[in-house]
Design an enzyme around this catalytic site. Structure first.
Site, PDB file in Angstrom:
ATOM      1  N   LYS A  16       0.702  -1.330   0.131  1.00 25.25           N
ATOM      2  CA  LYS A  16      -0.113  -0.023   0.069  1.00 25.25           C
ATOM      3  C   LYS A  16       0.684   1.190   0.049  1.00 25.25           C
ATOM      4  CE  LYS A  16      -1.369   2.790   2.319  1.00 25.25           C
ATOM      5  NZ  LYS A  16      -1.169   4.565   2.134  1.00 25.25           N
TER       6      LYS A  16
ATOM      7  N   GLU B 237       9.393   1.303  11.178  1.00 24.33           N
ATOM      8  CA  GLU B 237      10.558   2.600  11.065  1.00 24.33           C
ATOM      9  C   GLU B 237       9.882   3.970  11.116  1.00 24.33           C
ATOM     10  OE1 GLU B 237      12.176   5.584  10.072  1.00 24.33           O
ATOM     11  OE2 GLU B 237      12.295   4.755   7.940  1.00 24.33           O
TER      12      GLU B 237
ATOM     13  N   CYS C  89      13.363  10.951   7.575  1.00 24.72           N
ATOM     14  CA  CYS C  89      13.293  10.600   8.926  1.00 24.72           C
ATOM     15  C   CYS C  89      14.670  10.943   9.515  1.00 24.72           C
ATOM     16  CB  CYS C  89      12.815   9.319   9.260  1.00 24.72           C
ATOM     17  SG  CYS C  89      13.656   7.983   8.360  1.00 24.72           S
TER      18      CYS C  89
ATOM     19  N   GLU D  47       9.346  16.343  14.516  1.00 24.92           N
ATOM     20  CA  GLU D  47       9.907  16.479  13.126  1.00 24.92           C
ATOM     21  C   GLU D  47       9.315  17.556  12.319  1.00 24.92           C
ATOM     22  OE1 GLU D  47      11.139  12.323  11.102  1.00 24.92           O
ATOM     23  OE2 GLU D  47       9.041  12.216  11.744  1.00 24.92           O
TER      24      GLU D  47
END
Length: 513
Positions: free
Chosen positions: A207, A283, A317, A414
């Site tokens: 997906k 992750e 990331c 982030e």
């Protein structure tokens, strides 16, 4: 966060269009888009969604529609898992060398079509073409690496310590796996999950992110051409990710879930996977510190910071989210950093010389602007940049902030954009304390000429990866992953294939008894 689950998607469901190509592009872009599959890949066939609904994919530099593709429904997801389940037995028994050769052919095909993949990623994600070319090389290398590891899956045979039996240990495929990938690295995030799964003998449902599904569809076509059997890989882009994936995670036919994205979404997926006791690889978010000590080579440190912070428009990331500089060199380091950034070109990723392209969607740009505005209100100063660009496209200027107060949200979350907050520290102990002051633990970077200090940092920093005097650590031959709330498991390296293998022990009676 790696891009999944954060903010509104830059795509909408709409009725089927007579022509999948809607936006106006150059001749080369139109020609490429005309060759991209626009259906769902299920059981080896490209098909429309069960309801005929469509998903529009935008060009973030113009906000125009690139393509209209099939938008998977819950029924389509179920069909994809059924196909993976049906193919698992035969695929798991396929000779390792055969699986390896498929991966090798795929590596060669992706490499040969590097220009196509690079342009397609730039069109749907926005990154500069040079960045996209780097991702093609990086993503393709997972195919080559795991093609070489396929035939090295091994077990062991031993005599039990008491001598009364023999012990045999074998490895077998985990089974049908669901992959949920982010938008920021459309090829590499797919290959570093798909390649080890193929090597191990697992079937898959992929997906891809709704913002950037086109690269995954083109890659799936390449795998078909490389000889991957029908049903081994099934691809279901969708605008309703939660609705489509939740039933799959709850289905007893699924045995593995691998997700790259935000920690918030990852927590929910781990909880959902518990009911079936699925193997999970996660992750998740990052809040990487980059430490510059007083003895650092400042030229190297600035280069490393530019790479660690602004690679992929800052939408990674692994991006350096917090730049921590010793107070004695902070003014000079910051001045050099700003001076280099004055050379940056902010433009569409296809334009020659572009260093920073648009962010992927309006929600991502708006969050970056909000974080910067909050930091300014709390006392931070803008050394360069600090504004969203007016007009079409989701552009935000490359930015450096100084004097960011401790506790500011921009230091806790982030950023996922081209913004570098600079803080100072007085000594090594304070630097380590600041670096570790986060729930995340994906990666850290440090610049120092003192090898002993570098070794201390490698032991003291609470991260899964550490870059010493370098601004990039990602490598297909190395295990990628974090600690704390940055995730579970590893991708890449010798460790990457183990995520898709189960260990089986067989006890054998003493042949002399």
């Amino acid at each position: 966060m790696s891009g999944v689950g954060g903010g509104a998607a830059s795509s909408t469901a709409r009725p089927a269009s007579p022509s999948p190509v809607i936006g106006g592009q150059s001749d080369a872009e139109r020609e490429l888009l005309a060759r991209v599959p626009t259906g769902l890949l299920i059981a080896g066939e490209w098909r429309d969604s069960s309801t005929g609904r469509r998903l529009e994919v935008l060009d973030p530099s113009t906000e125009q529609v690139l393509l209209s593709i099939a938008d998977a429904t819950v029924d389509d997801g179920d069909a994809a898992l059924a196909a993976a389940h049906a193919a698992q037995r035969d695929w798991g028994r396929t000779a390792p060398r055969e699986r390896a050769e498929i991966l090798r052919r795929a590596f060669e095909a992706v490499t040969a079509r590097a220009d196509d993949f690079a342009l397609l990623m730039t069109l749907e994600m926005g990154k500069p073409l040079a960045e996209s070319r780097g991702e093609v090389a990086y993503g393709a290398e997972f195919l080559r690496w795991f093609s070489e590891e396929t035939a090295r899956i091994s077990g062991r045979f031993a005599t039990a310590p008491d001598g009364r039996s023999r012990l045999m240990v074998t490895k077998r495929p985990v089974g049908p796996s669901l992959f949920i990938t982010p938008w920021n690295f459309p090829l590499a995030m797919a290959t570093r999950k798909i390649a080890p799964a193929i090597a191990a003998g697992c079937t898959m449902v992929l997906k891809p992110a709704a913002q950037t599904p086109l690269t995954a569809l083109l890659f799936a076509q390449v795998l078909q051409e490389a000889g991957l059997p029908a049903g081994v890989l099934n691809v279901v882009p969708t605008s309703t990710a939660g609705a489509v994936t939740a039933p799959l995670i709850a289905d007893s036919r699924l045995r593995k879930l691998s997700f790259t994205g935000s920690t918030e979404v990852g927590r929910r997926l781990i909880a959902a996977a518990a009911d079936q006791v699925l193997r999970v690889s996660m992750e998740l978010g990052g809040n990487a510190p980059l430490l510059v000590f007083e003895d650092a080579d400042l030229d190297r440190a600035v280069e490393g910071a530019l790479l660690a912070k602004f690679r992929n428009n800052g939408e990674a990331c692994t991006a350096a989210n917090r730049i921590l500089v010793h107070e004695s060199v902070a003014p000079e380091f910051t001045a050099r950093l700003v001076e280099r950034m004055r050379e940056f070109t902010l433009a569409r990723g296809t334009e020659p010389g572009t260093r920073i392209g648009p962010l992927v969607d309006a929600a991502t740009r708006d969050k970056v602007a909000e974080l910067v505005a909050e930091a300014e209100a709390e006392g931070a100063a803008v050394a360069i940049g600090g504004r969203a660009r007016d007009g079409a496209g989701f552009y935000y200027e490359p930015t450096v902030l100084t004097g960011v107060p401790a506790g500011a949200r921009i230091l806790r979350e982030e950023i996922f954009g081209p913004v570098a907050p600079v803080q100072t520290f007085a000594d090594e102990a304070e630097a380590i304390a600041l670096a570790n002051d986060t729930e995340f633990g994906l990666v850290a970077y440090a610049f120092t000429r003192d090898l002993n200090r570098g070794l201390r940092l490698a032991e003291e920093l609470e991260v899964g990866m550490f870059g010493l005097n370098t601004g990039i650590v990602s490598n297909p031959a190395a295990p990628f992953g974090g600690v704390k709330q940055s995730g579970l498991g590893r991708e890449g390296g010798f460790e990457g294939i183990d995520e898709y293998l189960e260990t089986r022990y067989i006890g054998i009676a003493d042949p002399y008894a």
